[in-house]
Design a protein around this motif. Structure first.
Motif, PDB file in Angstrom:
ATOM      1  N   ARG A  44       0.831  -1.205   0.000  1.00 53.24           N
ATOM      2  CA  ARG A  44       0.000   0.000   0.000  1.00 53.24           C
ATOM      3  C   ARG A  44       0.869   1.261   0.000  1.00 53.24           C
ATOM      4  O   ARG A  44       2.086   1.195   0.059  1.00 53.24           O
ATOM      5  CB  ARG A  44      -0.919  -0.001   1.237  1.00 53.24           C
ATOM      6  N   THR A  45       0.215   2.408  -0.019  1.00 55.83           N
ATOM      7  CA  THR A  45       0.921   3.689  -0.026  1.00 55.83           C
ATOM      8  C   THR A  45       1.280   4.116   1.395  1.00 55.83           C
ATOM      9  O   THR A  45       0.613   3.703   2.359  1.00 55.83           O
ATOM     10  CB  THR A  45       0.052   4.790  -0.670  1.00 55.83           C
ATOM     11  N   PRO A  46       2.281   4.983   1.541  1.00 52.00           N
ATOM     12  CA  PRO A  46       2.619   5.489   2.875  1.00 52.00           C
ATOM     13  C   PRO A  46       1.420   6.161   3.567  1.00 52.00           C
ATOM     14  O   PRO A  46       1.264   6.028   4.785  1.00 52.00           O
ATOM     15  CB  PRO A  46       3.736   6.498   2.598  1.00 52.00           C
ATOM     16  N   GLU A  47       0.576   6.827   2.820  1.00 50.33           N
ATOM     17  CA  GLU A  47      -0.613   7.442   3.413  1.00 50.33           C
ATOM     18  C   GLU A  47      -1.523   6.378   4.033  1.00 50.33           C
ATOM     19  O   GLU A  47      -2.054   6.561   5.128  1.00 50.33           O
ATOM     20  CB  GLU A  47      -1.384   8.234   2.356  1.00 50.33           C
ATOM     21  N   GLY A  57       5.734  -6.142  12.188  1.00 54.37           N
ATOM     22  CA  GLY A  57       6.854  -6.835  11.568  1.00 54.37           C
ATOM     23  C   GLY A  57       6.879  -6.770  10.053  1.00 54.37           C
ATOM     24  O   GLY A  57       7.823  -7.254   9.436  1.00 54.37           O
ATOM     25  N   SER A  58       5.853  -6.163   9.443  1.00 53.76           N
ATOM     26  CA  SER A  58       5.851  -6.088   7.974  1.00 53.76           C
ATOM     27  C   SER A  58       6.725  -4.933   7.505  1.00 53.76           C
ATOM     28  O   SER A  58       7.070  -4.035   8.274  1.00 53.76           O
ATOM     29  CB  SER A  58       4.423  -5.923   7.440  1.00 53.76           C
ATOM     30  N   ARG A  59       7.087  -4.992   6.239  1.00 55.13           N
ATOM     31  CA  ARG A  59       7.906  -3.957   5.616  1.00 55.13           C
ATOM     32  C   ARG A  59       7.077  -3.262   4.545  1.00 55.13           C
ATOM     33  O   ARG A  59       6.403  -3.917   3.760  1.00 55.13           O
ATOM     34  CB  ARG A  59       9.144  -4.583   4.958  1.00 55.13           C
ATOM     35  N   GLY A  60       7.122  -1.945   4.510  1.00 51.40           N
ATOM     36  CA  GLY A  60       6.393  -1.180   3.512  1.00 51.40           C
ATOM     37  C   GLY A  60       7.191  -1.026   2.229  1.00 51.40           C
ATOM     38  O   GLY A  60       8.343  -0.608   2.267  1.00 51.40           O
ATOM     39  N   LEU A  61       6.593  -1.411   1.129  1.00 54.93           N
ATOM     40  CA  LEU A  61       7.222  -1.237  -0.184  1.00 54.93           C
ATOM     41  C   LEU A  61       6.096  -1.002  -1.189  1.00 54.93           C
ATOM     42  O   LEU A  61       5.526  -1.938  -1.741  1.00 54.93           O
ATOM     43  CB  LEU A  61       8.054  -2.466  -0.563  1.00 54.93           C
ATOM     44  N   THR A  62       5.755   0.274  -1.375  1.00 54.49           N
ATOM     45  CA  THR A  62       4.640   0.662  -2.237  1.00 54.49           C
ATOM     46  C   THR A  62       4.861   0.175  -3.660  1.00 54.49           C
ATOM     47  O   THR A  62       5.943   0.342  -4.215  1.00 54.49           O
ATOM     48  CB  THR A  62       4.487   2.192  -2.242  1.00 54.49           C
ATOM     49  N   TYR A  63       3.830  -0.425  -4.238  1.00 54.81           N
ATOM     50  CA  TYR A  63       3.911  -0.870  -5.636  1.00 54.81           C
ATOM     51  C   TYR A  63       3.224   0.122  -6.566  1.00 54.81           C
ATOM     52  O   TYR A  63       3.824   0.603  -7.509  1.00 54.81           O
ATOM     53  CB  TYR A  63       3.308  -2.265  -5.787  1.00 54.81           C
ATOM     54  N   LEU A  82      15.500  -6.659   0.865  1.00 56.87           N
ATOM     55  CA  LEU A  82      14.657  -6.920   2.029  1.00 56.87           C
ATOM     56  C   LEU A  82      14.639  -8.402   2.397  1.00 56.87           C
ATOM     57  O   LEU A  82      14.344  -8.759   3.533  1.00 56.87           O
ATOM     58  CB  LEU A  82      13.216  -6.456   1.767  1.00 56.87           C
ATOM     59  N   ARG A  83      14.972  -9.251   1.449  1.00 53.43           N
ATOM     60  CA  ARG A  83      14.932 -10.695   1.671  1.00 53.43           C
ATOM     61  C   ARG A  83      16.246 -11.175   2.269  1.00 53.43           C
ATOM     62  O   ARG A  83      17.323 -10.756   1.856  1.00 53.43           O
ATOM     63  CB  ARG A  83      14.672 -11.419   0.360  1.00 53.43           C
ATOM     64  N   CYS A  94      -2.123  -5.893   1.159  1.00 48.85           N
ATOM     65  CA  CYS A  94      -2.670  -4.589   0.793  1.00 48.85           C
ATOM     66  C   CYS A  94      -3.935  -4.378   1.622  1.00 48.85           C
ATOM     67  O   CYS A  94      -4.155  -5.078   2.608  1.00 48.85           O
ATOM     68  CB  CYS A  94      -2.939  -4.495  -0.706  1.00 48.85           C
ATOM     69  N   ARG A  95      -4.785  -3.448   1.239  1.00 50.96           N
ATOM     70  CA  ARG A  95      -5.975  -3.148   2.022  1.00 50.96           C
ATOM     71  C   ARG A  95      -6.992  -4.286   1.990  1.00 50.96           C
ATOM     72  O   ARG A  95      -7.506  -4.704   3.009  1.00 50.96           O
ATOM     73  CB  ARG A  95      -6.630  -1.852   1.527  1.00 50.96           C
TER      74      ARG A  95
END
Length: 140
Positions: A44-47, A57-63, A82-83, A94-95
């Motif tokens: 998802r997005t940073p917003e 524990g998840s990592r954010g990486l917007t697609y 990240l791996r 995602c949402r």
């Protein structure tokens, strides 16, 4: 003509055998895999992360960007560091499960990943089970 059709059928079968697999997970399955070292990536997005929080524990990486565009090669390059290893399972979030499924299909059909996981129903499904997200009020 029959030989051509048979050859084409064999070729398609061979290609299908090499295709990757996208596997849907429940929140409980995600947690179990995460406890065993799987990488959880929130696309998802940073917003959205700020608004609802993220799975612990998840990592954010917007697609996808705000307009629905994406940079497939750039995103895959950002995923690599990240791996912990090429064998580490990747779980996409995602949402609602739609964007993560689309990214997962790209990973298995175009980027050569053998197996990718995605959280079915996304963080909405996670929250519906009463599970907290980082950034949420735990006592509200």
């Amino acid at each position: 003509m029959n030989k051509i059709v048979s050859a084409l059928g064999l070729l398609l079968s061979a290609c299908a055998a090499f295709a990757g697999e996208l596997v849907n997970l429940t929140p409980g399955q995600l947690q179990a895999m995460q406890a065993q070292g799987a990488l959880v990536v929130d696309v998802r997005t940073p917003e959205e992360w700020r608004k609802s929080g993220m799975i612990p524990g998840s990592r954010g990486l917007t697609y996808f960007d705000a307009n629905g565009g994406y940079d497939r090669a750039g995103w895959l390059n950002q995923l690599k560091p990240l791996r912990n290893s090429p064998d580490q399972p990747v779980i996409l979030v995602c949402r609602s499960g739609h964007r993560s499924a689309e990214v997962g299909k790209m990973m298995v059909n175009e980027a050569g990943y053998a197996k990718v996981y995605q959280l079915e129903k996304g963080v909405k499904g996670w929250s519906a089970e009463g599970r907290l997200l980082d950034g949420q009020c735990k006592t509200c």
